[in-house]
Design a protein around this motif. Structure first.
Motif, PDB file in Angstrom:
ATOM      1  N   GLY A 136      31.914  37.403  37.022  1.00  0.00           N
ATOM      2  CA  GLY A 136      31.875  38.708  37.738  1.00  0.00           C
ATOM      3  C   GLY A 136      30.789  39.522  37.279  1.00  0.00           C
ATOM      4  N   ASP A 170      27.755  39.983  41.427  1.00  0.00           N
ATOM      5  CA  ASP A 170      28.381  39.604  42.602  1.00  0.00           C
ATOM      6  C   ASP A 170      27.231  38.978  43.678  1.00  0.00           C
ATOM      7  N   ALA A 197      32.212  38.118  45.900  1.00  0.00           N
ATOM      8  CA  ALA A 197      31.804  37.253  44.696  1.00  0.00           C
ATOM      9  C   ALA A 197      32.010  35.747  44.951  1.00  0.00           C
ATOM     10  N   GLY A 221      27.434  42.854  39.266  1.00  0.00           N
ATOM     11  CA  GLY A 221      29.051  43.111  39.457  1.00  0.00           C
ATOM     12  C   GLY A 221      29.521  44.447  38.850  1.00  0.00           C
TER      13      GLY A 221
END
Length: 515
Positions: free
Chosen positions: A88, A91, A103, A129
């Motif tokens: 994460g 993204d 994602a 992200g």
């Protein structure tokens, strides 16, 4: 990590979360993933699986300080990108999502193949992200959660055969022939989990961190050779050699994420030695056991879990339902929970846990609570009292009132007298004969529960009995639930044959009395 029925593991000693988080941020692969997450932006193009477009791998490699023309550098960039996406930190909007954000998984492989190099309409995009902010602004636990997600990705990659094996297993249609490859994803993942579990157990049992790294053949043999097997067959030795080579490749992949410190197998040694010579390094007759010097042993490969690695494997075990305690977890529990738990710990770990428990309490109240928790006629009572005595050892004069308060207690009076006498306290009443005999039985029962029938125990038995004429004539009458059990052990172990015979007779009387 698959959960198998295990007894409770010995507790692990871990640094603070803050220290572990610093280690996680310093792990080379995780650090590269963070750098690529910060590099990602409007220019970044990804393929359908979230992987970097092939044309962008050199640029990503350059952002990491690698030569963009070097295949190894681009492969490392591809691996770091997969970690960034899977955790994460990045993204991605995949090309088939029609511009919707989300994602995406980075997929497997070595990162060398990517999305279309042409128009943007066939490529997805990427951006830093939300979780990237946790790297600098998150709590240590949040950083460690990101690292654990990265570890999952690396472990999955490590269970995949290397590229040469995959190429060899391609059929005429260009598809992978899994039967020919002899690769089962679940089996490979379970094998690697088992190896790491064995390495964890060796470490927390005192045979890893304190005594040096584990030779790779020893670890491979622990996965292949049954415990009850005598001389391994040639076929088994070949399996050990194959496992050793697999582990050599896997630990090379696991070291950059900070899980292990690893010294690979010496390539010259692999060229010189045959399967039997490599595998025998993990047996009782191998170089690790016959006095070979450290340099010889290290040629076969050495591995050690880092503190961060211990944290990671323990986290996976806990998730799988395995009981894997850590020193310090009992600091806010009651004395009863403390003594019950540390009764199953090795002595050093028990002492560390007790010290942390005592550190947050007023000495006098803590001692009183420990003494109260040590009582009990159940099977675990003797070992609880032994651990209580261990806990009282560092206590100072402020503990004396609480200790004197139990002088007349039939279960704790002997323990209290020992503690007071060792500190030269005045006015310590002499124990009566019944208390002396009860304490003797309790002490031996505790030692048997803690360490089993050790070489030192016969000497303790002699010491405790030789000062009392006719000890066994009286011992069978002791009102202790472990009396018969202790006398039977003394009948097997007492170094004096005459005393051992008397102990066996006394054990028979004790059993008859209990019946």
């Amino acid at each position: 990590m698959s959960a198998e029925p295990h007894p409770t593991l010995p507790p692990v000693r871990l640094p603070s979360d803050a220290e572990l988080a610093r280690d996680a941020l310093g792990a080379p692969l995780f650090a590269r993933a963070v750098r690529l997450a910060r590099w990602a932006g409007p220019h970044t193009r990804v393929g359908a699986g979230g992987e970097l477009a092939a044309a962008q791998l050199p640029e990503a490699a350059a952002a990491l300080g690698f030569d963009p023309a070097d295949e190894e550098g681009t492969a490392l960039a591809g691996q770091a990108w997969r970690v960034a996406v899977d955790t994460g930190l990045v993204d991605v909007t995949e090309p088939d999502e029609g511009g919707a954000g989300g994602a995406g998984g980075a997929g497997g492989g070595d990162g060398a193949a990517g999305g279309d190099e042409g128009g943007d309409e066939e490529s997805g995009t990427a951006a830093p992200g939300e979780d990237l902010a946790l790297v600098t602004g998150g709590a240590p636990g949040e950083v460690l959660d990101l690292w654990l997600a990265a570890l999952d990705t690396v472990l999955a990659d490590a269970a995949v055969p290397d590229l040469d094996d995959l190429v060899d297993a391609l059929d005429a249609g260009g598809e992978i022939d899994f039967d020919r490859l002899d690769w089962n994803p679940g089996r490979e993942a379970d094998f690697l989990d088992g190896v790491l579990a064995n390495l964890y157990l060796l470490t927390v049992s005192g045979h890893g961190a304190s005594e040096g790294p584990i030779p790779l053949p020893v670890l491979a043999a622990s996965m292949v050779i049954p415990e009850d097997m005598g001389e391994p067959t040639d076929a088994v030795l070949e399996q050990v050699s194959d496992a050793m080579m697999r582990l050599d490749d896997q630990f090379r992949q696991l070291e950059p994420i900070g899980l292990v410190e690893f010294r690979p197998v010496d390539e010259a040694l692999m060229a010189e030695a045959d399967d039997e010579e490599l595998a025998s390094a993990g047996s009782a007759s191998g170089p690790a056991a016959d006095g070979a010097d450290d340099e010889d042993v290290s040629r076969y490969g050495l591995v050690r879990l880092t503190p961060l690695g211990l944290y990671g494997i323990r986290a996976r075990m806990l998730e799988a339902g395995v009981t894997a305690p850590a020193v310090g977890e009992l600091a806010d529990k009651g004395a009863d929970a403390l003594l019950d738990a540390v009764s199953g710990y090795p002595e050093g770990a028990a002492q560390a846990e007790i010290e942390q428990w005592l550190a947050g309490r007023a000495p006098r109240e803590a001692v009183a609570e420990l003494l109260a928790a040590a009582r009990g006629a159940d099977e675990g009572g003797p070992l609880r009292r032994l651990r209580c005595q261990q806990a009282l050892a560092p206590a100072g004069p402020e503990a004396e009132p609480a200790v004197r308060a139990v002088l007349d207690d039939p279960e704790l009076g002997g323990l209290a007298r020992v503690w007071l006498s060792e500190r030269g306290a005045a006015d310590v009443p002499a124990p009566d004969e019944a208390m002396v005999f009860w304490l003797t039985v309790d002490t031996i029962a505790a030692q048997l529960a803690a360490d089993g029938e050790t070489e030192e125990l016969p000497l303790l038995m002699r010491s405790l009995t030789e000062h009392h004429t006719g000890f066994f004539d009286q011992a069978w009458r002791v009102d202790h639930p472990a009396t018969a059990y202790v006398l039977e052990a003394m009948g097997r172990m007492h170094p004096d044959k005459k005393a051992a015979k008397e102990a066996r007779k006394a054990a028979f009387k004790a059993r008859s009395r209990q019946a």
